[in-house]
Design a protein around this motif. Structure first.
Motif, PDB file in Angstrom:
ATOM      1  N   GLN A  62     -10.733  11.499  20.160  1.00 15.21           N
ATOM      2  CA  GLN A  62      -9.470  11.781  19.486  1.00 15.21           C
ATOM      3  C   GLN A  62      -8.299  11.185  20.245  1.00 15.21           C
ATOM      4  O   GLN A  62      -7.283  10.838  19.653  1.00 15.21           O
ATOM      5  CB  GLN A  62      -9.259  13.294  19.362  1.00 15.21           C
ATOM      6  CG  GLN A  62     -10.163  14.013  18.407  1.00 15.21           C
ATOM      7  CD  GLN A  62      -9.671  15.420  18.161  1.00 15.21           C
ATOM      8  OE1 GLN A  62      -8.753  15.666  17.384  1.00 15.21           O
ATOM      9  NE2 GLN A  62     -10.261  16.360  18.868  1.00 15.21           N
ATOM     10  N   ARG A 148      -6.885   9.948  17.159  1.00 17.06           N
ATOM     11  CA  ARG A 148      -5.864  10.800  16.545  1.00 17.06           C
ATOM     12  C   ARG A 148      -4.513  10.594  17.225  1.00 17.06           C
ATOM     13  O   ARG A 148      -3.460  10.777  16.611  1.00 17.06           O
ATOM     14  CB  ARG A 148      -6.307  12.254  16.667  1.00 17.06           C
ATOM     15  CG  ARG A 148      -5.523  13.239  15.833  1.00 17.06           C
ATOM     16  CD  ARG A 148      -6.262  14.548  15.762  1.00 17.06           C
ATOM     17  NE  ARG A 148      -5.506  15.566  15.050  1.00 17.06           N
ATOM     18  CZ  ARG A 148      -5.962  16.790  14.803  1.00 17.06           C
ATOM     19  NH1 ARG A 148      -7.179  17.126  15.204  1.00 17.06           N
ATOM     20  NH2 ARG A 148      -5.226  17.665  14.154  1.00 17.06           N
ATOM     21  N   CYS A 215      -3.243  16.351  18.978  1.00 13.92           N
ATOM     22  CA  CYS A 215      -4.701  16.312  18.889  1.00 13.92           C
ATOM     23  C   CYS A 215      -5.299  17.646  18.450  1.00 13.92           C
ATOM     24  O   CYS A 215      -6.524  17.756  18.313  1.00 13.92           O
ATOM     25  CB  CYS A 215      -5.296  15.912  20.236  1.00 13.92           C
ATOM     26  SG  CYS A 215      -5.037  14.179  20.679  1.00 13.92           S
TER      27      CYS A 215
END
Length: 229
Positions: A62, A148, A215
């Motif tokens: 992420q 992310r 995140c």
């Protein structure tokens, strides 16, 4: 605020991944590593050393962190962020509740910038030309992973990814974007090794708190108060 613009010049029109849409992130990164090992745009400069240091971490992370270039320890061990700055980065990640293996760590430039035959352990930041030659590779890495959130560690990484000349002080504390991924700019860990002021550590930590929230990581009250007077 700076944003990654449209691909325009010849160096950025190179597409390291080619037709790789059906490949997994692991396959894409393996392919990119092979492409990077023979990346002509960097080789023809004649200002970078020969040992390539690609990246390390989770291909499905992420969180992706990007620095400028490998130093002497990174070149010796073949892995980014393994010297003193890397050890501090590991501590920052641990304070966030993350292990190094859970994130993806890379540099814009995959080779240590050369300073001549008597370089020894000395390092220098990559030049604008070296960053431009290397930029297509890191952009392809971002597309392969689709994190992310992305963190630029230091001014060189920010300038390469966001295509602006602003310093970290002007960029940190707010969000930018690169290829549709939210970007947070913060100081390189080496800056904290040179500047032990509590205010500098708090500035980096405030950026990391924002990254944790982006995140979807839990943030405790204790974490929110790290490095406050």
């Amino acid at each position: 605020m700076c944003y990654d613009g449209a691909v325009s010049d010849a160096a950025e029109q190179a597409e390291p991944l080619g037709a790789g849409a059906e490949m997994s992130p692991e396959q894409k990164l393996a392919y990119l590593r092979e492409r990077a090992a023979h990346w002509r745009a960097a080789q023809v400069l004649g200002t970078l050393r020969e040992t390539m240091v690609f990246a390390v971490g989770n291909p499905r992370a992420q969180l992706m962190l990007v620095g400028e270039a490998p130093g002497s320890e990174e070149e010796r061990l073949g892995e980014p962020f393994v010297g003193p700055a890397g050890q501090l980065l590991n501590k920052i990640l641990a304070a966030m509740g993350l292990r190094r293996e859970e994130v993806y760590i890379s540099n814009v430039c995959k080779w240590r910038p050369s300073m001549g035959e008597r370089q020894g352990s000395a390092n220098r930041p990559p030049s604008a030309e070296e960053l431009a030659a290397s930029r297509p590779l890191i952009l392809a890495e971002i597309r392969a992973i689709r994190p992310r959130c992305l963190v630029c560690l230091g001014a060189s990484a920010a300038r390469a990814l966001l295509q602006c000349e602003s310093g970290v002080g002007a960029l940190r504390g707010s969000w930018a974007e690169c290829q549709g991924v939210p970007v947070r700019v913060t100081y390189h860990p080496s800056y904290l090794l040179r500047n032990a002021a509590l205010s500098a550590r708090r500035a980096v930590w405030e950026d990391m708190l924002a990254v944790m929230e982006c995140c979807g990581l839990p943030v405790s009250e204790r974490q929110r108060h790290y490095f406050l007077p």
